[in-house]
Design a protein around this motif. Structure first.
Motif, PDB file in Angstrom:
ATOM      1  N   ASP A  15     -54.227 -26.302 -11.520  1.00  0.00           N
ATOM      2  CA  ASP A  15     -52.881 -25.864 -11.915  1.00  0.00           C
ATOM      3  C   ASP A  15     -51.834 -26.254 -10.885  1.00  0.00           C
ATOM      4  OD1 ASP A  15     -53.941 -24.640 -14.182  1.00  0.00           O
ATOM      5  OD2 ASP A  15     -54.146 -22.700 -13.183  1.00  0.00           O
ATOM      6  N   THR A  20     -47.148 -19.478 -13.278  1.00  0.00           N
ATOM      7  CA  THR A  20     -48.241 -18.733 -13.931  1.00  0.00           C
ATOM      8  C   THR A  20     -49.558 -19.505 -13.814  1.00  0.00           C
ATOM      9  OG1 THR A  20     -47.622 -19.737 -16.034  1.00  0.00           O
ATOM     10  CG2 THR A  20     -46.747 -17.528 -15.585  1.00  0.00           C
ATOM     11  N   PRO A  21     -50.251 -19.395 -12.680  1.00  0.00           N
ATOM     12  CA  PRO A  21     -51.539 -20.085 -12.529  1.00  0.00           C
ATOM     13  C   PRO A  21     -52.616 -19.381 -13.357  1.00  0.00           C
ATOM     14  CG  PRO A  21     -51.146 -18.686 -10.641  1.00  0.00           C
ATOM     15  CD  PRO A  21     -49.917 -18.603 -11.496  1.00  0.00           C
ATOM     16  N   SER A  22     -53.697 -20.087 -13.634  1.00  0.00           N
ATOM     17  CA  SER A  22     -54.798 -19.481 -14.389  1.00  0.00           C
ATOM     18  C   SER A  22     -55.504 -18.390 -13.575  1.00  0.00           C
ATOM     19  CB  SER A  22     -55.800 -20.547 -14.840  1.00  0.00           C
ATOM     20  OG  SER A  22     -56.294 -21.265 -13.729  1.00  0.00           O
ATOM     21  N   GLU A  23     -55.412 -18.462 -12.255  1.00  0.00           N
ATOM     22  CA  GLU A  23     -55.960 -17.419 -11.382  1.00  0.00           C
ATOM     23  C   GLU A  23     -54.887 -17.023 -10.377  1.00  0.00           C
ATOM     24  OE1 GLU A  23     -59.778 -16.537  -8.440  1.00  0.00           O
ATOM     25  OE2 GLU A  23     -59.212 -18.613  -8.825  1.00  0.00           O
ATOM     26  N   ASN A  24     -54.703 -15.732 -10.197  1.00  0.00           N
ATOM     27  CA  ASN A  24     -53.746 -15.221  -9.216  1.00  0.00           C
ATOM     28  C   ASN A  24     -54.027 -15.865  -7.856  1.00  0.00           C
ATOM     29  OD1 ASN A  24     -53.241 -13.202  -6.918  1.00  0.00           O
ATOM     30  ND2 ASN A  24     -51.996 -12.354  -8.586  1.00  0.00           N
ATOM     31  N   TRP A  28     -57.545 -16.076  -5.583  1.00  0.00           N
ATOM     32  CA  TRP A  28     -58.106 -17.362  -5.152  1.00  0.00           C
ATOM     33  C   TRP A  28     -58.343 -17.370  -3.640  1.00  0.00           C
ATOM     34  CZ3 TRP A  28     -55.683 -20.843  -1.819  1.00  0.00           C
ATOM     35  CH2 TRP A  28     -56.334 -22.065  -1.647  1.00  0.00           C
TER      36      TRP A  28
END
Length: 191
Positions: A15, A20-24, A28
């Motif tokens: 990303d 708005t990433p797929s994982e905070n 991570w």
């Protein structure tokens, strides 16, 4: 002489540095272990965002006005030069308020050395808990009988008549074997 290996971490994975990433980003970061000389790679569209290294207070308030360092080239690389926490936010305060921010904690440098025996404190022995008091049933002397005196012999199997309720005298002697194994020697007699 020791060699240290450094790693390059791609912030946000595929990303990149986005709103708005797929994982905070902090989730991570918690999954990774960062050391001095490791680098973070921030990938974003040049001119549309930036990465700011800020103080703890500016991180939590999303204050973009007084960064420690500003990265703007779209392929930003940051190398950790010390251990401790680092606070990164988007250069756009609204993006920061939406969660585009990152805390990275870099592990302390560990020097390999063996402690000298004279400096390590002696470990006191751990006391064992007291044993609970045992209460054994009173043991009566068995009546003389025709039963074998060998304690290793198996106990006689009661006859069908004794199983059905005939009156018999049962004397038991309990022997303790180990901690929890009990053996019963049964002497049977009749009136």
């Amino acid at each position: 002489m020791s060699l240290t290996q450094s790693y390059k971490f791609h912030v946000g994975g595929k990303d990149g540095w986005v709103v708005t990433p797929s994982e905070n980003y902090n989730h991570w970061a918690e999954r990774n272990r960062f050391q001095v000389n490791d680098t973070l790679f921030f990938k974003y569209k040049k001119g549309s965002d930036s990465v700011l290294l800020v103080t703890r207070e500016d991180y939590f308030s999303c204050n973009t006005t007084n960064p420690i360092l500003s990265l703007k080239d779209g392929d930003s690389v940051f190398t950790f030069d010390r251990s401790g926490p680092f606070f990164f936010i988007s250069g756009i305060s609204d993006n920061c308020n939406k969660g585009q921010k990152l805390i990275v904690v870099v592990m302390a440098v560990r020097h390999k050395h063996s402690p000298s025996p004279s400096t390590s404190p002696a470990t006191p022995p751990i006391p064992s808990p007291p044993s609970p008091p045992t209460t054994n049933p009173p043991v009566e002397s068995p009546e003389p009988s025709d039963a074998p005196s060998d304690l290793d012999a198996p106990a006689p199997v009661p006859s069908q008549q004794q199983k059905s309720g005939s009156v018999g005298l049962v004397c038991s002697t309990w022997l303790v074997l180990g901690f929890s194994t009990w053996v019963s020697v049964v002497t049977l007699g009749s009136f």
